[in-house]
Design an enzyme around this catalytic site. Structure first.
Site, short mmCIF file in Angstrom:
data_model
loop_
_atom_site.label_atom_id
_atom_site.label_comp_id
_atom_site.label_asym_id
_atom_site.label_seq_id
_atom_site.Cartn_x
_atom_site.Cartn_y
_atom_site.Cartn_z
N GLY A 218 41.06 65.93 22.26
CA GLY A 218 41.22 66.75 23.16
C GLY A 218 42.31 68.22 23.34
N GLY A 221 43.57 69.91 20.49
CA GLY A 221 42.96 70.01 18.99
C GLY A 221 42.52 68.55 18.51
CG ASP A 249 27.34 66.23 21.75
OD1 ASP A 249 28.33 64.89 21.35
OD2 ASP A 249 27.77 66.70 22.93
#
Length: 320
Positions: A218, A221, A249
């Site tokens: 998140g 990193g 993604d």
């Protein structure tokens, strides 16, 4: 060519609201509808960054027709396996004040046995000519962990580098089947391995047979953990606010591009260490730039500048 495989795609519906309040009525502008699912989002990122890509997915019913029409209109190269049931839908409500997205994801209808075989056969056929394969997203009933593991084994036997982004028993099966790389987020990693510390969880997947694990953290990193060599952590020095639904993604796209380039970031060599740092920087920048865009599968034009901001440290340096 990089092949992405989405066993459980969706028609993604996205609405933006000034301030989302559960239980309240919201008046919104017309929402966006597009072909979605993790593999399709990764394919869009790869195409936008100059890679030749082919997206393999399933499609069925009226929603499947919508998915097919959007892919054709977008110009994303694709092949669709027809299924008898309707393609699922997902709903994202993005709070523009906080940047947080609330998601409603339909589970997806089962694949018939013949449909599951057709998907796996097409994936192997196309994968044999690919420089890398990314298998992404949730697994529908009828194409579960056993089917995923079997597909990864077939691709591994053909010496095709594969990255898998899924959860639960699927990620364990992919590791045992010899996937080159895995990309769980922190929560998925803990749920699959039982380890609440990301490095320990990543190591458990490597022990099963994977060569590289990239853990999304998140706003903190990401963590790149190789089978051999020193793990690295990468992050931006500032927090970006926006729609995070496509951030993971974009990380998968970065991993697939690294594998397609012939990198072997899992080794204990100087070349592998440079490849890990290069991958960590690219994945962090692409993930961050995806957050800045309104829809998943898109990158901000600023992703090159964001890459210059990424801070990379080894785990030894972090521990000190």
């Amino acid at each position: 060519m990089i092949l992405t495989i989405t066993p459980n795609p969706a028609v993604d519906l996205t609405w933006h609201v000034d301030r989302f309040e559960p239980g309240a009525t919201h008046r919104v502008a017309t929402g966006a509808s597009r072909a979605g699912g993790k593999g399709l989002n990764a394919a869009r990122v790869l195409q936008a960054t100059g890679h030749r890509v082919l997206a393999l997915a399933t499609a069925g019913g009226a929603t499947g027709d919508e998915l097919r029409a959007d892919l054709e209109a977008s110009g994303l190269p694709h092949r669709l396996i027809t299924m008898s049931a309707a393609t699922r839908r997902t709903v994202a409500i993005v709070d523009d004040r906080t940047g947080e997205a609330s998601l409603l994801n339909e589970a997806g209808a089962p694949l018939l046995p013949t449909e599951a075989v057709a998907l796996a056969d097409a994936a192997e056929e196309l994968g044999r000519t690919a420089r890398a394969v990314a298998i992404c997203g949730s697994l529908p009933p009828g194409f579960g962990a056993d089917e995923l593991g079997g597909l990864v084994e077939r691709l591994a036997a053909a010496h095709v580098p594969t990255v898998v982004d899924t959860s639960g028993s699927g990620i364990l099966a992919a590791a045992s089947a010899g996937a080159r790389a895995l990309k769980p987020n922190r929560e998925e990693l803990e749920a699959a391995t039982g380890h609440d510390e990301p490095l320990a969880g990543a190591r458990s997947l490597l022990d099963r047979g994977a060569r590289l694990v990239v853990v999304s953290l998140g706003a903190d990193g990401l963590l790149v953990v190789p089978r051999d060599g020193v793990p690295v952590r990468a992050r931006l020095p500032r927090v970006l606010h926006g729609n995070a639904t496509g951030a993971g993604d974009a990380v998968v796209a970065a991993i697939a591009s690294s594998l397609a380039d012939g990198d072997e970031p899992w080794a204990a060599t100087d070349a592998a260490a440079h490849a890990r740092a290069r991958l960590a920087r690219r994945a962090t920048a692409w993930s961050a730039s995806a957050v800045l865009m309104p829809l998943a599968g898109e990158l901000s034009p600023d992703h090159a500048e964001l890459a210059d901001e990424v801070r990379i440290t080894t785990i030894d340096e972090d521990d000190r």
